[in-house]
Design a protein around this motif. Sequence first.
Motif, PDB file in Angstrom:
ATOM      1  N   ASP A   1       0.775  -1.253  -0.097  1.00  0.00           N
ATOM      2  CA  ASP A   1      -0.058  -0.162   0.049  1.00  0.00           C
ATOM      3  C   ASP A   1       0.897   1.270  -0.032  1.00  0.00           C
ATOM      4  O   ASP A   1       0.401   2.382  -0.361  1.00  0.00           O
ATOM      5  CB  ASP A   1      -1.017  -0.040   1.288  1.00  0.00           C
ATOM      6  N   LEU A   2       2.113   1.048   0.185  1.00  0.00           N
ATOM      7  CA  LEU A   2       3.209   2.286   0.314  1.00  0.00           C
ATOM      8  C   LEU A   2       3.001   3.216  -1.075  1.00  0.00           C
ATOM      9  O   LEU A   2       3.000   4.325  -0.908  1.00  0.00           O
ATOM     10  CB  LEU A   2       4.384   1.832   0.495  1.00  0.00           C
ATOM     11  N   ALA A   3       2.779   2.481  -1.942  1.00  0.00           N
ATOM     12  CA  ALA A   3       2.591   2.959  -3.426  1.00  0.00           C
ATOM     13  C   ALA A   3       1.378   4.028  -3.505  1.00  0.00           C
ATOM     14  O   ALA A   3       1.525   5.013  -4.236  1.00  0.00           O
ATOM     15  CB  ALA A   3       2.584   2.135  -4.476  1.00  0.00           C
ATOM     16  N   LEU A   4       0.401   3.823  -2.641  1.00  0.00           N
ATOM     17  CA  LEU A   4      -0.618   4.834  -2.491  1.00  0.00           C
ATOM     18  C   LEU A   4      -0.551   5.971  -1.759  1.00  0.00           C
ATOM     19  O   LEU A   4      -1.007   6.847  -2.066  1.00  0.00           O
ATOM     20  CB  LEU A   4      -1.879   4.050  -1.938  1.00  0.00           C
ATOM     21  N   TYR A   5       0.485   6.379  -1.224  1.00  0.00           N
ATOM     22  CA  TYR A   5       1.110   7.211  -0.470  1.00  0.00           C
ATOM     23  C   TYR A   5       2.111   8.225  -1.088  1.00  0.00           C
ATOM     24  O   TYR A   5       2.508   9.335  -0.685  1.00  0.00           O
ATOM     25  CB  TYR A   5       1.397   7.188   0.813  1.00  0.00           C
ATOM     26  N   ARG A   6       3.032   7.735  -2.124  1.00  0.00           N
ATOM     27  CA  ARG A   6       4.229   8.032  -2.602  1.00  0.00           C
ATOM     28  C   ARG A   6       4.000   9.729  -3.288  1.00  0.00           C
ATOM     29  O   ARG A   6       4.537  10.683  -3.153  1.00  0.00           O
ATOM     30  CB  ARG A   6       4.956   7.173  -3.496  1.00  0.00           C
ATOM     31  N   ALA A   7       2.906   9.658  -4.010  1.00  0.00           N
ATOM     32  CA  ALA A   7       2.535  10.784  -4.679  1.00  0.00           C
ATOM     33  C   ALA A   7       2.106  11.990  -3.787  1.00  0.00           C
ATOM     34  O   ALA A   7       2.798  13.047  -4.011  1.00  0.00           O
ATOM     35  CB  ALA A   7       1.631  10.744  -5.879  1.00  0.00           C
ATOM     36  N   GLU A   8       1.368  11.594  -3.016  1.00  0.00           N
ATOM     37  CA  GLU A   8       1.179  12.633  -2.026  1.00  0.00           C
ATOM     38  C   GLU A   8       2.175  13.196  -1.102  1.00  0.00           C
ATOM     39  O   GLU A   8       2.494  14.320  -0.894  1.00  0.00           O
ATOM     40  CB  GLU A   8       0.123  12.028  -0.931  1.00  0.00           C
ATOM     41  N   MET A   9       3.008  12.497  -0.805  1.00  0.00           N
ATOM     42  CA  MET A   9       4.468  12.829   0.031  1.00  0.00           C
ATOM     43  C   MET A   9       5.163  13.940  -0.916  1.00  0.00           C
ATOM     44  O   MET A   9       5.657  14.814  -0.538  1.00  0.00           O
ATOM     45  CB  MET A   9       5.344  11.585   0.303  1.00  0.00           C
ATOM     46  N   ALA A  10       5.347  13.371  -2.148  1.00  0.00           N
ATOM     47  CA  ALA A  10       6.029  14.413  -3.189  1.00  0.00           C
ATOM     48  C   ALA A  10       5.558  15.680  -3.264  1.00  0.00           C
ATOM     49  O   ALA A  10       6.351  16.540  -3.612  1.00  0.00           O
ATOM     50  CB  ALA A  10       5.992  13.598  -4.520  1.00  0.00           C
ATOM     51  N   ALA A  11       4.197  15.897  -2.916  1.00  0.00           N
ATOM     52  CA  ALA A  11       3.450  17.028  -3.129  1.00  0.00           C
ATOM     53  C   ALA A  11       3.377  17.937  -1.778  1.00  0.00           C
ATOM     54  O   ALA A  11       2.866  19.002  -1.851  1.00  0.00           O
ATOM     55  CB  ALA A  11       2.154  16.811  -3.851  1.00  0.00           C
ATOM     56  N   TRP A  12       3.815  17.341  -0.824  1.00  0.00           N
ATOM     57  CA  TRP A  12       3.553  18.057   0.597  1.00  0.00           C
ATOM     58  C   TRP A  12       4.083  19.203   0.689  1.00  0.00           C
ATOM     59  O   TRP A  12       3.194  20.091   1.134  1.00  0.00           O
ATOM     60  CB  TRP A  12       3.970  17.019   1.758  1.00  0.00           C
TER      61      TRP A  12
END
Length: 366
Positions: A89-100
Amino acid sequence: MIVHQLSPRDARRIAVRAQLLDRRRPAALLDVVRHLTLLQVDLTAAVAPSVDLVAWSRLGSPYAPAELATALEDRTLIELRGMIRPGEDLALYRAEMAAWSTRAGQRGWRESQRDWVRANDACRRDILDRLDADGPLPLSALPDTCQVRWGSTGWNDDRNVSMLLDFMVLRGEVAIAGRDGRERLWDLATRVYPDEVVPEDKALRIRNERRLRALGIARTQGPECPVEPSDVGDVGEPAVVEGVRGVWRVDPAQLGQPFAGRAALLSPFDRLVYDRKRTLELFEFDYALEMYKPAAKRRWGFYALPILYGDRLVGKLDATADRKARVLRVDAIHQDVPFTKPTTAAVTGEIKDLASWLDLDLDLPA
């Protein structure tokens, strides 16, 4: 689209079954976490750590906490934002992290967090350099060179490095690489995370879909939560619950399914009861975690466990694991409604099973 008409009992049974708390027990820890999507980390061990209590409530005494430690070591499960989640499930959070750090239109408190991180960019870089050279490392090994102190009215006051690490997790820069006992070990995210990234819009919908599957029934919108929302957007199908205001979203796979209940003792952080407003609306169950209250103001106990029987939350168990005396001490069983003989027998059986799982003798009130 049809709006489903649900009775309160229908809604409760959907919620209980979705949380894997009906009579059909799941087979393995990974099955539990994949379905629930998360186990909330809280190391308070008045009875047992919350992640272990949640797993035991579903799996029963065959569950061993060592299974969780192994899954975290081989990264089948990961710790992210104070939650144990499936590694995939980590892949579901990576884009949000990059945009933080660049997302526009944030609420004031989120913007102030970003400003604080920017003000301490030198410390952030010092931490990254130290982890690059020597990671994984515990918090105590990381430098505090913050120029602006973290201030709060609570227990995070002056916990500069701890707070900065939390924000660096949100930025996708650092990750929890393991634990040394109760202490987290930190490393560069590039050494811990896989490369896969799901686009943010798609990831958000998938997370909402999985959350609804785990909850069974939820609100479209809810209060903003910095870690894990309790709402699910427009996924699922609309439903109304008799006697409860507003429209809900329901997992259509749960509609019309048979239900066979059982007794269960729940962690205060269990997702069935974590949203206290939803718990009150659907179960008419008043509950609060009271370990932060003075003893004289507690109604149910320091770490009272909600008691589920069938599709109702029927009481609270005030118990403490006294590991020095090797006793599970039950101080009170608070009955929200008078227990029937079958309820008493089933709840007592769960308490005995809890003591056995903890490898403690049982001290029940007379």
